[in-house]
Scaffold this motif. Sequence first.
Motif, mmCIF file in Angstrom:
data_model
loop_
_atom_site.group_PDB
_atom_site.id
_atom_site.type_symbol
_atom_site.label_atom_id
_atom_site.label_comp_id
_atom_site.label_asym_id
_atom_site.label_seq_id
_atom_site.Cartn_x
_atom_site.Cartn_y
_atom_site.Cartn_z
ATOM 1 N N CYS A 36 1.274 9.393 -7.470
ATOM 2 C CA CYS A 36 1.403 10.187 -6.248
ATOM 3 C C CYS A 36 2.779 9.946 -5.638
ATOM 4 O O CYS A 36 3.369 8.883 -5.765
ATOM 5 C CB CYS A 36 0.308 9.834 -5.248
ATOM 6 S SG CYS A 36 0.359 10.881 -3.766
ATOM 7 N N ASP A 38 3.352 9.586 -2.622
ATOM 8 C CA ASP A 38 3.192 8.877 -1.343
ATOM 9 C C ASP A 38 4.116 7.652 -1.241
ATOM 10 O O ASP A 38 4.244 6.868 -2.191
ATOM 11 C CB ASP A 38 1.733 8.438 -1.195
ATOM 12 C CG ASP A 38 1.388 8.059 0.232
ATOM 13 O OD1 ASP A 38 0.641 8.820 0.868
ATOM 14 O OD2 ASP A 38 1.865 7.010 0.696
ATOM 15 N N HIS A 91 -4.198 6.774 -5.472
ATOM 16 C CA HIS A 91 -4.270 5.714 -4.456
ATOM 17 C C HIS A 91 -5.245 6.061 -3.343
ATOM 18 O O HIS A 91 -5.541 7.229 -3.090
ATOM 19 C CB HIS A 91 -2.872 5.457 -3.875
ATOM 20 C CG HIS A 91 -2.339 6.589 -3.048
ATOM 21 N ND1 HIS A 91 -2.448 6.619 -1.674
ATOM 22 C CD2 HIS A 91 -1.729 7.743 -3.398
ATOM 23 C CE1 HIS A 91 -1.898 7.740 -1.220
ATOM 24 N NE2 HIS A 91 -1.459 8.442 -2.242
ATOM 25 N N CYS A 94 -5.164 8.826 0.151
ATOM 26 C CA CYS A 94 -4.225 9.852 -0.310
ATOM 27 C C CYS A 94 -4.314 11.083 0.598
ATOM 28 O O CYS A 94 -5.408 11.498 0.985
ATOM 29 C CB CYS A 94 -4.543 10.238 -1.754
ATOM 30 S SG CYS A 94 -3.335 11.385 -2.464
ATOM 31 N N GLY A 95 -3.164 11.645 0.900
ATOM 32 C CA GLY A 95 -3.133 12.847 1.732
ATOM 33 C C GLY A 95 -3.900 14.007 1.123
ATOM 34 O O GLY A 95 -4.304 14.936 1.834
HETATM 35 ZN ZN ZN Z 1 -1.244 10.428 -2.335
#
Ligand code: ZN
Length: 199
Positions: A36, A38, A91, A94-95
């Motif tokens: 990701c 992020d 993760h 996570c958004g």
């Molecule tokens: Zn994420």
Amino acid sequence: MSLKQQLESDFESRKHWALRRQMGIPNNRRLWVCACMDERLPVDEALGIRGDHGDAHVFRNAGGLITDDAIRSAMLTCNFFGTEEIVIINHTECGMMSAHTDTLVRALREKGIDVDKVQLDPDLPELTLREGSFGKWIKMFSDVDEVCARQVEYVRNHPLIPDHVTVSGWIWEVETGHLRPPHFRVGEKVNTNKAMGAK
Ligand SMILES: [Zn+2]
């Protein structure tokens, strides 16, 4: 070692670095990572590698999801650049779990965007989404463990990924700063006497 030898050796190293694709030199760990984007997911720290020193090819997108471009990149590195291992990292927090697809699509429509007529690739106009598919393309998800496990299976069985490639998937816990396998939350097993097998 004389200074001359040292400088020659340094030059050889730099030459190998610059020309490694031409010379057929794989990345140091023969590794492709999908993670990701992020900022709380430090890929190098999580895997104990040095991406900035050539250890891996690192692919990042929203969610760390195996999209068409992820497959394209994995296919190239595994078939032509000597990569022999794939690690997928998703993760916690996570958004991609922070909203429902319909909410996002509605928000974009309210901005005046026609989500049924979006160009996905400037060089590939034939790559289009069927009407109503835009939401699926965003790939919001509800369970990070399930997504991670499913992605590992998908990549393992993908015809563009050679059978000898080792594939694994991991969850980076932003709350602990450690990796764990999908569906194995150690934190849930340490807080009750039942979990400890008390008789
Ligand atoms: Zn994420």
